[in-house]
Scaffold this active site. Structure first.
Site, PDB file in Angstrom:
ATOM      1  N   ASP A  41       0.633  -1.384  -0.048  1.00  0.00           N
ATOM      2  CA  ASP A  41       0.256   0.067  -0.223  1.00  0.00           C
ATOM      3  C   ASP A  41       0.781   1.200  -0.034  1.00  0.00           C
ATOM      4  O   ASP A  41       0.672   2.206  -0.707  1.00  0.00           O
ATOM      5  CB  ASP A  41      -0.847   0.066   1.048  1.00  0.00           C
ATOM      6  CG  ASP A  41      -2.049   0.995   1.210  1.00  0.00           C
ATOM      7  OD1 ASP A  41      -2.012   2.178   1.739  1.00  0.00           O
ATOM      8  OD2 ASP A  41      -3.180   0.520   0.816  1.00  0.00           O
ATOM      9  N   PRO A  70      -5.473   2.804  -0.579  1.00  0.00           N
ATOM     10  CA  PRO A  70      -5.384   2.088  -1.777  1.00  0.00           C
ATOM     11  C   PRO A  70      -6.177   0.880  -1.771  1.00  0.00           C
ATOM     12  O   PRO A  70      -6.692   0.295  -2.558  1.00  0.00           O
ATOM     13  CB  PRO A  70      -4.103   2.246  -2.222  1.00  0.00           C
ATOM     14  CG  PRO A  70      -3.368   3.396  -1.487  1.00  0.00           C
ATOM     15  CD  PRO A  70      -3.971   3.428  -0.087  1.00  0.00           C
ATOM     16  N   ASP A  71      -5.501   0.065  -0.905  1.00  0.00           N
ATOM     17  CA  ASP A  71      -6.132  -1.505  -0.574  1.00  0.00           C
ATOM     18  C   ASP A  71      -7.550  -1.390  -0.660  1.00  0.00           C
ATOM     19  O   ASP A  71      -8.467  -1.898  -1.196  1.00  0.00           O
ATOM     20  CB  ASP A  71      -5.301  -2.025   0.509  1.00  0.00           C
ATOM     21  CG  ASP A  71      -4.348  -2.877   0.369  1.00  0.00           C
ATOM     22  OD1 ASP A  71      -4.282  -3.874  -0.832  1.00  0.00           O
ATOM     23  OD2 ASP A  71      -2.986  -2.652   0.562  1.00  0.00           O
ATOM     24  N   LYS A  72      -8.090  -0.474   0.499  1.00  0.00           N
ATOM     25  CA  LYS A  72      -9.388  -0.800   0.647  1.00  0.00           C
ATOM     26  C   LYS A  72     -10.314  -0.012  -0.313  1.00  0.00           C
ATOM     27  O   LYS A  72     -11.469  -0.636  -0.674  1.00  0.00           O
ATOM     28  CB  LYS A  72      -9.479   0.075   2.191  1.00  0.00           C
ATOM     29  CG  LYS A  72      -9.061  -0.786   3.268  1.00  0.00           C
ATOM     30  CD  LYS A  72      -9.546  -0.423   4.532  1.00  0.00           C
ATOM     31  CE  LYS A  72      -8.694   0.774   4.980  1.00  0.00           C
ATOM     32  NZ  LYS A  72      -8.855   1.221   6.350  1.00  0.00           N
ATOM     33  N   GLY A 115     -10.715  -2.452  -3.011  1.00  0.00           N
ATOM     34  CA  GLY A 115     -11.770  -3.521  -2.825  1.00  0.00           C
ATOM     35  C   GLY A 115     -13.130  -2.814  -3.001  1.00  0.00           C
ATOM     36  O   GLY A 115     -13.919  -3.594  -3.704  1.00  0.00           O
TER      37      GLY A 115
END
Length: 388
Positions: free
Chosen positions: A139, A168-170, A173
């Site tokens: 991230d 960025p990860d979340k 998703g």
């Protein structure tokens, strides 16, 4: 009643956060999520810190409403099983490094040949091709290369700063789950599946463009020196904590000066209009800080509320979950996990009036549903399955 995606079957080969959050979102909305994991440990997030009963909070918070199947993808039987499952499912999602799924025989071309109606999803970090496509991704690297770190700093001259959550990860998703829902809707009209490719870098750049790339929107008139673009004020220290105060409109500025008994600020030419208050941002922030520093939080909030000045106390995580508005929303719920015990989690945020999302089952133990799921697909058991 069941969720809006009841009847949708998803084969999930993702790990860590972005993919699991996407599929958990679909699972909350009623989809049957079958999480394929390697027998020797499963999803890496099962093993990170903050644990109870052998279960990590990270895994629990991104993998509810799923069934876990262990298959060894290094064996022919394991690969054949996944191919057979994809042939009988609606969605297949993976976040392998670009090219890996194709080499395994689990790429889009191979699986869409078995199931033309399949929605196939590939999540990448930097991208699916290009100079960084094969690089390992975390991230902070996406935050760095997307310029999110300099946006967080406030200007190009200030030291870059990470957003202290894995945005960025979340966000990837969430964006991925929306794309899957859109593709399923398109399939209802056309009868055709398709390949969705999404990268964390693309998601964050698009995310920034809606508010933080104004100086790069007009071709030929780009800003040479980037400054903070936000009109939202920052955090102010008061006698017993911190408060966020946002004054954008003239009536809000006037209301603020009345709330804190500072009519002199209305006469200051630096703050006469919204544009001037933004041009003289640092002076405005200093003036607001000076005006509020001696107030008690509760007293200041009441005064600002009476003048309709947007504000909010700055809360810790403990204070947040105890706040009356959070309680009124019912967003924080408790569920019982058979291994980890009583859990506190956030429910699915959207509330559907006729097809409500729900927490139907907690995050599964590794391989807990292997035999059950294989039987549903008509797949015989074999040596590399975990028979737990």
């Amino acid at each position: 009643m069941t969720g809006p995606l009841n009847g949708v079957r998803v084969i999930d080969l993702t790990t860590v956060i972005s993919g699991p959050l996407a599929t958990m979102t679909l699972g909350d909305q009623g989809a049957d999520i079958i999480k394929i994991e390697q027998p020797n440990g499963g999803d890496f997030s099962r093993h990170v810190a903050t644990r109870r009963g052998g279960m990590s909070a990270s895994f629990l918070n991104n993998n509810r409403n799923k069934r876990s199947v262990t298959l060894d993808l290094k064996t022919k039987d394991g690969l054949n099983a996944v191919q057979s499952m994809a042939a009988q499912s609606d969605v297949f999602i993976q976040n392998f490094r670009p090219g890996v799924a194709d080499r395994l025989g689990l790429g889009y071309d191979a699986l869409s040949a078995l199931n033309p109606k399949l929605i196939y999803v590939s999540i990448a970090g930097f991208g699916h091709s290009g100079p960084l496509a094969q690089n390992p991704v975390y991230d902070p690297l996406i935050q760095a290369i997307s310029a999110l770190t300099t946006v967080q700093a406030g200007s190009d001259e200030d030291r870059p700063r990470l957003v202290r959550t894995i945005l960025p990860d979340k966000l990837t998703g969430i964006q991925t789950s929306q794309a899957i829902a859109a593709a399923l809707f398109a399939r209802e009209r056309t009868g055709e599946g398709q390949h969705i490719q999404i990268s964390m870098l693309d998601v964050i750049i698009a995310f920034l463009w809606s508010s933080d790339m104004n100086g790069h929107t007009f071709v030929g008139d780009e800003l040479e020196r980037e400054e903070a673009q936000s009109y939202i004020d920052l955090i102010y220290e008061v006698a017993n904590g911190f408060v966020s105060i946002a004054v954008m409109q003239d009536k809000q500025w006037k209301g603020f000066t009345e709330a804190v008994s500072r009519p002199d600020l209305l006469d200051d030419p630096r703050f006469a209009t919204p544009e001037l208050r933004e041009v003289n941002r640092d002076a405005r922030l200093e003036a607001i800080q000076d005006a509020v520093k001696g107030y008690d939080i509760a007293d200041l909030v009441k005064l600002l509320d009476a003048q309709n000045v947007p504000n909010a106390p700055v809360l810790t995580r403990t204070q947040m979950r105890q706040h009356p508005q959070v309680a009124a929303n019912g967003i924080v719920v408790e569920t019982l996990h058979p291994i980890a015990g009583l859990l506190r989690q956030a429910r699915h945020p959207p509330q559907f009036s006729k097809t409500p999302a729900s927490i139907r089952s907690p995050a599964p133990a590794l391989g807990a549903h292997t035999l059950e799921v294989l039987a549903e697909f008509g797949i015989s058991t074999f040596g590399d399955t975990d028979k737990s």
